[in-house]
Each structure stands twice: as C-alpha cells, then as structure tokens.
Design an enzyme around this catalytic site. Sequence first.
Site, PDB file in Angstrom:
ATOM      1  N   LYS A  30      -1.007  87.585  49.449  1.00 28.31           N
ATOM      2  CA  LYS A  30      -0.741  88.767  48.606  1.00 28.31           C
ATOM      3  C   LYS A  30      -1.689  89.913  48.990  1.00 28.31           C
ATOM      4  CE  LYS A  30       1.832  85.981  46.006  1.00 28.31           C
ATOM      5  NZ  LYS A  30       3.226  86.001  45.680  1.00 28.31           N
TER       6      LYS A  30
HETATM    7  C1  LIG Z   1       3.676  84.762  44.960  1.00 28.59           C
HETATM    8  C2  LIG Z   1       4.712  84.853  43.933  1.00 28.59           C
HETATM    9  C3  LIG Z   1       4.566  84.225  42.681  1.00 28.59           C
HETATM   10  C4  LIG Z   1       3.363  83.439  42.232  1.00 28.59           C
HETATM   11  O1  LIG Z   1       2.865  82.589  43.131  1.00 28.59           O
HETATM   12  P1  LIG Z   1       1.591  81.664  42.887  1.00 28.59           P
HETATM   13  O2  LIG Z   1       1.522  80.965  44.195  1.00 28.59           O
HETATM   14  O3  LIG Z   1       1.876  80.773  41.747  1.00 28.59           O
HETATM   15  O4  LIG Z   1       0.393  82.533  42.612  1.00 28.59           O
HETATM   16  C5  LIG Z   1       5.571  84.405  41.746  1.00 28.59           C
HETATM   17  N1  LIG Z   1       6.650  85.152  42.008  1.00 28.59           N
HETATM   18  C6  LIG Z   1       6.816  85.780  43.187  1.00 28.59           C
HETATM   19  C7  LIG Z   1       8.023  86.628  43.379  1.00 28.59           C
HETATM   20  C8  LIG Z   1       5.865  85.634  44.199  1.00 28.59           C
HETATM   21  O5  LIG Z   1       6.051  86.237  45.381  1.00 28.59           O
END
Ligand SMILES: *Cc1c(COP(=O)(O)O)cnc(C)c1O
Length: 386
Positions: free
Chosen positions: A183
């Site tokens: 991210k």
């Molecule tokens: C990354 C992501 C998440 C959450 O991911 P975690 O690995 O649980 O932190 C949720 N929704 C979307 C659309 C994502 O890209």
Amino acid sequence: MIEEIPLSRPEITREDIEAVLSVFKSGRLSIGPVVEQFESEFAERVGRRHAVACSSGTAGLHMALLASGIGPGDEVITTPFSFIASSNAILYAGAKPVFVDIEPKSLNLDPQAIERAINRRTKAILAVEVFGNPSHMAAYRAIADKHEIRLIEDSCEGLGGRWRDRPIGAFGHSAVFGFYPNKQITTGEGGMVVTDDDRVADVCRALRNQGRAPSTMQGGSAGNWLTHELIGFNYRMPEINAALGLSQLRRLGSIVERRQRVAARYIERLMGNPELIVPTIDDDTVMSWFVFVVRLRSGYSSAERDRIIAGMRRHDVGCSTYFPCIHLQPCYRDRFGYEPGSFPIAESASQRTIALPFFTEMTGRDVDFAAQTLELMITRESFSRG
Ligand SMILES: *Cc1c(COP(=O)(O)O)cnc(C)c1O
C-alpha cells in the site's frame, strides 16, 4: 547480474528504522502512545474526527460493519471487482454481500446499478476506491443518504487521494484503510477505521480490544480491564507497527507525488499503443496510485493476457492480474451459485488487466524497461495470432 523489477516494494527509510527502534528502547510494545499519535495525525490527514488503528484493513472493515449495526438478515451492496477482503468482511458480520456491476472507465461501482439493487433489506453500500480512484464516491454518498442507508468506504487502496477538495476516506459514514506492504504507506500489517461518529469510533475501540470499554485503552483503572461489554476481538495494532506507519505518514505527500510521477511516465509511454487501455483520470480527481493497471483492448482473451504476463515475468518484470472477480472465486461461486456472465463489465475488465511493476522508488529507467517489455510481449502475442 540482472536485477528483477518487482511488482511492488515498500520504501523503508533510515527514519522509519529509527522510529521502530525507539519503540523497542521504550519497552512499551502494545497499547501505548505511538498508536495514539498515529491515530491523531491520521485523522487530521483525512479530515475526520476519529481514527482507530487495528491489525489489518480486513479487521477494520469487519469492525466498521459491526459498528454500523450490520448483521444477519442485512444486505450490503458491494463490488465484484476488488480484493476479496472487502466482501469477506460482510460475510464475517453475518450479512449478505450483494454484488452489482462496475462502471468501465473508473472500474468503480456503477451508481445506477446500485440504485437498482437497493431494497428494504439493504443496510449499506461498501464501495472501494479501486486502484486509488475516488470516482463516483460523492454519487454513492448521495444515494446512501437518499435511501437512509450507510456508505462505508473501503479506502484500503486510496490513502492520499482526493476528489475536488475532499480526501479519500471522507465520503463514507466510516472509511477503512490498510497498511500491507504494497500500500501507499505500510505498518507491515495494519489498518485504520476513520469516522466522524463518536459512537462508531467507541464501538470500534471496544471491538478491537476484546470488547473492553474504550477508556481502558488509555490506561483506565485495572478494575475495568477485565470487564468486557461486547464480544470483541484482538484486532489491536502493536506500537512497533504504529511507529513505522507514523513515520511513513509524515512523508505521505512525497510518496503520493513520486507515485504520480511513475504513473505519468507509464501513461506517456503507453498511451499511444492501440492494443492497450491506459487509465484516464477525471479533472476533479487527484489519484493516489495504489497499483498501475493497464487493460488489453477488447478482443484479447484471458489466455492471451496470461501468456503476456508469463513472458514479462521471464524477462524479470513483475506483473500480475488485478483482480480476478470475487463472485467467481471458488469460495463464492460454490456458496452463492454465481456463473460467468453475472457481471459482464467486471468480468471482461478482469480478464484483460495487467498490473505493471509499481512502487514509490521506481525509476524512469525501470518504467521504460517495463513498458518496453510489455509492448514486446504484446507484439509477440500478435505474431502467434497471425
Ligand atoms: C489491501 C486491501 C484490503 C485490506 O487488506 P489487509 O491485508 O487486510 O490489510 C481491503 N480491501 C482492499 C480493496 C484492499 O486492496
């Protein structure tokens, strides 16, 4: 030695490392001041009253849904074109995800399709800023307000983006961010729920901490440490992770800007290729790029796309398919009986996507090499078509 260009890579600076080390030196590893500081700077950054840190974006989505009172018998409208966590969270809450198709330009939910799916069981819209694009968020909010249901933003891909002067994360009744290493900013693992609603924030603070009253989080008396008002979870974020996130948050502007530069170079390099659909961004939108995804034009099959990706990987260029549709994943297909053809726009987009290498520290040379390799693999594929 030829170095691979990875699909994604976190930027970890000297300051990040120092920040994490200082937590070790403090001796306080959980429920401490760094999480509180991270929350308060984060809330300010996205223009919300409250921010509640937690152990992942998925955990944050689960809590945001529960704190909005969503449970068994309720329906939540959401997108089939997302990472699976967004609709899994609806299932954790005991509610039913109701998929509707997407709008082909932004790849976000189609507002008209949402309107058609609303009925008396609908309690919320869970909308995703796909790849960091806030398109239609204001429209979803208007629909939610009109029908007196809640918009919950899955902003896990959009930290730092804006639509007009409104930050991503400021459209929903609550919004959720994730900090996995791919991210915009990372905590290793982690998430954040933001909201202006005091009650939602209090319930999330309790849920992440085994259902304890929120005051016990800030060093409340030992007496209520063992009082559990709700059936909660252990969704806490450790201090170590918060230190990394806080350090990264403080340079978010620079991160978003450098990612915009990488995306701009890809767009410039690939825009003229007639085989490709390159992202186009509305004037009102400031993108916070999560990944850089191009689509092959219609007419390409998923098998051809997969061969192009395999070819790029053989040339040490990291690539992936973003996203396979959620409703066609085995665990959804079997349980809900979806078939191919249920959501034609999402399915057709998802069969032709190619996520290219994309990360904050990517150089112009990396971009040029990835783009050149992509074009070469497309040309090669067209030869084998005849
Ligand atoms: C990354 C992501 C998440 C959450 O991911 P975690 O690995 O649980 O932190 C949720 N929704 C979307 C659309 C994502 O890209």
